[in-house]
Design an enzyme around this catalytic site. Structure first.
Site, PDB file in Angstrom:
ATOM      1  N   HIS A 166      35.522 -65.827 -73.334  1.00  0.00           N
ATOM      2  CA  HIS A 166      34.097 -65.933 -73.637  1.00  0.00           C
ATOM      3  C   HIS A 166      33.872 -66.058 -75.138  1.00  0.00           C
ATOM      4  CE1 HIS A 166      32.046 -64.218 -69.806  1.00  0.00           C
ATOM      5  NE2 HIS A 166      33.208 -64.726 -69.489  1.00  0.00           N
ATOM      6  N   HIS A 174       2.930 -58.261 -56.320  1.00  0.00           N
ATOM      7  CA  HIS A 174       3.289 -56.937 -56.838  1.00  0.00           C
ATOM      8  C   HIS A 174       4.552 -56.492 -56.104  1.00  0.00           C
ATOM      9  CE1 HIS A 174       2.144 -52.857 -58.384  1.00  0.00           C
ATOM     10  NE2 HIS A 174       2.732 -52.426 -57.269  1.00  0.00           N
ATOM     11  N   ARG A 196     -10.306 -58.513 -56.924  1.00  0.00           N
ATOM     12  CA  ARG A 196      -9.082 -58.863 -56.199  1.00  0.00           C
ATOM     13  C   ARG A 196      -9.007 -57.997 -54.951  1.00  0.00           C
ATOM     14  NH1 ARG A 196      -3.744 -55.841 -57.173  1.00  0.00           N
ATOM     15  NH2 ARG A 196      -5.048 -54.418 -55.950  1.00  0.00           N
ATOM     16  N   THR A 222       5.031 -52.859 -51.376  1.00  0.00           N
ATOM     17  CA  THR A 222       4.828 -51.480 -51.810  1.00  0.00           C
ATOM     18  C   THR A 222       6.085 -50.629 -51.680  1.00  0.00           C
ATOM     19  OG1 THR A 222       2.586 -51.777 -51.006  1.00  0.00           O
ATOM     20  CG2 THR A 222       3.257 -49.525 -51.512  1.00  0.00           C
ATOM     21  N   HIS A 234       7.862 -53.872 -55.814  1.00  0.00           N
ATOM     22  CA  HIS A 234       8.639 -52.685 -56.179  1.00  0.00           C
ATOM     23  C   HIS A 234      10.124 -53.022 -56.172  1.00  0.00           C
ATOM     24  CE1 HIS A 234       5.854 -49.332 -56.807  1.00  0.00           C
ATOM     25  NE2 HIS A 234       5.022 -50.195 -56.255  1.00  0.00           N
TER      26      HIS A 234
END
Lengths: 418, 418
Positions: free
Chosen positions: A309, A212, A151, A185, A214
């Protein structure tokens, strides 16, 4: 592409979407080792790898064997375990790193290089894109010659020049790379940016696309989903999201996100009932608590409190739940001892206690419980005592308690399984 | 609409986007009271309201005064505090609830009614949309006649029929409602669905649009951002996201999301340095820990560990940080005592200790530190001892320690402020 069904809320996927056909690259043993608290022993790495393999992840990504002698030895050990998941390692984009990775016996090497102006200046000493591309092609050719998957990922993709990015991805795709990777990143990307970039990339490369993300700005799960909608094929995760800073897309949260859209696919591949035990193991190893609000396993993820609820949940759980706790081996709770309690929930509790009251009587005792809950937190015993003593008064001491009383013993802390 | 600037990474907003012009409706005192652990005293409510007002939120939403006698008394108390933030309460869509709310002295009433097939069947006893619309218009007219702001929201909007939704929103907009609300009550929505629904609604109503996102599938922050991009004006938040089940869009995480896109706007309105103290106060009140991975305030949100990250951070923090810790009154850390440490970070540490070594010597001592970190977790003292003893050997006992040694005293647990 699925046809519309009788359910008007069913999704209609488009041709690009891999929401129902995605793979997981589980990086608890790489990204997760970059978490501030991580210091895995060899035994811990083996245990995590084995659990994740049983869970059903497609790939396990481990720390670069060049990081330290023990990192290298552990990678070799895990490659020899004979797991179903393919073993990857994550290295700098150099022949030196790639050689050591291939020597360790991995199935594939994930190489990464920074392409943003920030990283080229401050991390790579001012390299230009021509030099970066040349280096990438040499490393890819080497890894392929060793018979491993490869990759190629850029770092900080969302702050890189779009033309630079597409140029290098196209070049490595033509060179036969197995996957290209997009990495947020620094955690700056938003879902529409992600969709647009992956959609554009999908038109430029023929290989798989890994993403990917973050989580610095709280979008790592949503970004992964948007990327799959745009044609990405592989998502990086870690258990509880552990990684650099506050980490990446968490494995469990991604499962929560995928279940409403891709229930059959997820259930066919992944052993969801293991999520809690895997998270508990990793949390203990790295000395953290599972966040109170963690999807699926947060302590109150399936607890219902407000009267409106709770009433609807008692009629039908799907009213306020998009996830079923039983799919994860967990249980639903309805809170009935707070000032927000409604009489429908108390009626249900009265029935669990085996008592009989009219609706007006239920409303009267509900008001008593709410008044007491205004003063202090009520335990379930407190609420039950109010109900019982009210019932006793109604019947002048002649209680009508019946056979279902033992149901009341299951509840604690003002909650009851529903 | 902002023009492109010299920065190629600057966003170009479109005309719809309110990313740089949004308001916060802070619901820790309503949605947050539905969190399993919440039991606020009057004093706690006053403290939370006051802190959030100082932080700069535009609205505070409190529990329905019909919930309990204390809820009503507390609402009246907070209305009398004279805060800058407008005070709202959240009620069922009935004249009865609306009257009690207006009597309490609120600035506005947020009414809500379920419109999905699930809620109409299980919560509202099968009401049809004609009856729901008629009821909504009566309640809106009443609240306006009392001189209060009024918001009309559907519940479970993303599982409601689109034509039903748009019809009722158009009707209430024509009736002069101040805001319409979209609520992802079950936490099922994804960012592109949100963008599409808000964008469509933006074309059908002239009033403001409020959005409310639950976090069951980890998308509550991303969905809020996507809604603002599509033209929503108001976002519901709570401190740490506390609410029903695992809660809603957290205030702090939303700030993290907005800062990279809307830095000037956020800094002009909100007192970001209060986030940590507000979160700490609420966390203690409801007996939870701040999640380890919380944006901004998670214990390692600004901690950098891997060698490649730490090297670049030391050159320039913007390489791996999209948020600046100093904007939030917090500090950045670089980890330098793990097996993932790189020699650039150790070089920086050596310099902080006032020692002098060649690059080859730095690499040699880095290898020693990594080898030791392979065996056990290292405290900063351990790493410093290795550096000092290596340096001592180099100089045959003639140390060159200089004046900057005291820098070493600031660090703990293998981390150093960068």
């Amino acid at each position: 592409m699925s046809a519309p069904t009788g359910n008007p809320y069913a999704r209609i996927d488009d041709l690009l979407s891999n929401v129902r056909n995605f793979k997981i690259i589980e990086s608890t043993l790489r990204e997760g080792e970059q978490f501030a608290n991580s210091h895995y022993s060899t035994e811990t790495k083996i245990k995590i790898a084995t659990m994740l393999d049983q869970f059903g992840v497609d790939y396990l990504e481990l720390t670069n064997p060049c990081s330290s002698p023990q990192s290298r030895a552990d990678l070799e050990t895990i490659c020899k375990l004979g797991l179903k998941a393919k073993i990857l390692t994550h290295t700098r984009c150099t022949i030196g790193d790639a050689k050591i990775a291939c020597d360790a016996g991995v199935d594939g090497v994930d190489v990464v290089i920074g392409t943003s102006q920030f990283l080229r200046e401050h991390s790579l000493g001012g390299k230009d894109m021509v030099a970066i591309t040349k280096q990438a092609l040499e490393v890819i050719e080497y890894i392929k010659s060793r018979g491993c998957e490869v990759r190629f990922s850029t770092e900080d993709s969302f702050r890189s020049d779009l033309v630079d990015l597409l140029s290098i991805y196209k070049a490595v795709s033509q060179a036969g790379v197995d996957r290209v990777g997009i990495a947020d990143t620094v955690g700056c990307a938003s879902p529409r940016q992600v969709y647009d970039l992956v959609r554009t990339l999908r038109g430029c490369v023929s290989c798989d696309i890994e993403v990917h993300f973050h989580d610095d700005t709280g979008c790592a799960v949503a970004n992964a989903f948007s990327a799959l909608e745009a044609g990405a094929t592989h998502v990086d995760t870690s258990v509880l999201g552990i990684g650099e800073r506050n980490g990446i897309t968490p494995l469990g949260a991604l499962m929560a996100r995928m279940m409403p859209s891709s229930r059959d696919y997820v259930l066919s591949k992944y052993n969801l009932k293991m999520i809690k035990s895997i998270e508990d193991f990793v949390a203990e190893e790295v000395e953290i608590n599972t966040p109170f609000n963690n999807p699926i396993t947060g302590f109150c993820a399936f607890t219902h409190k407000a009267g409106i609820h709770a009433k609807a949940i008692l009629n039908s759980p799907s009213t306020y739940e998009i996830l079923k706790p039983e799919d994860f081996g967990l249980t639903r709770y309805v809170h009935f001892t707070s000032r927000l309690t409604g009489w429908n929930v108390i009626k249900s509790r009265i029935s669990q206690l085996g008592l009989i009251m009219t609706d007006d009587q239920v409303k009267e005792v509900t008001a008593k419980i709410k008044a007491m809950a205004d003063i202090r937190p009520l335990a379930i015993d407190d609420a039950d005592s109010i109900i019982r003593s009210f019932h006793l008064e109604l019947n002048n001491g002649q209680g009508q308690e019946g056979q279902s009383e033992q149901n009341g013993q299951n509840a604690q802390n003002g909650q009851v399984e529903a």
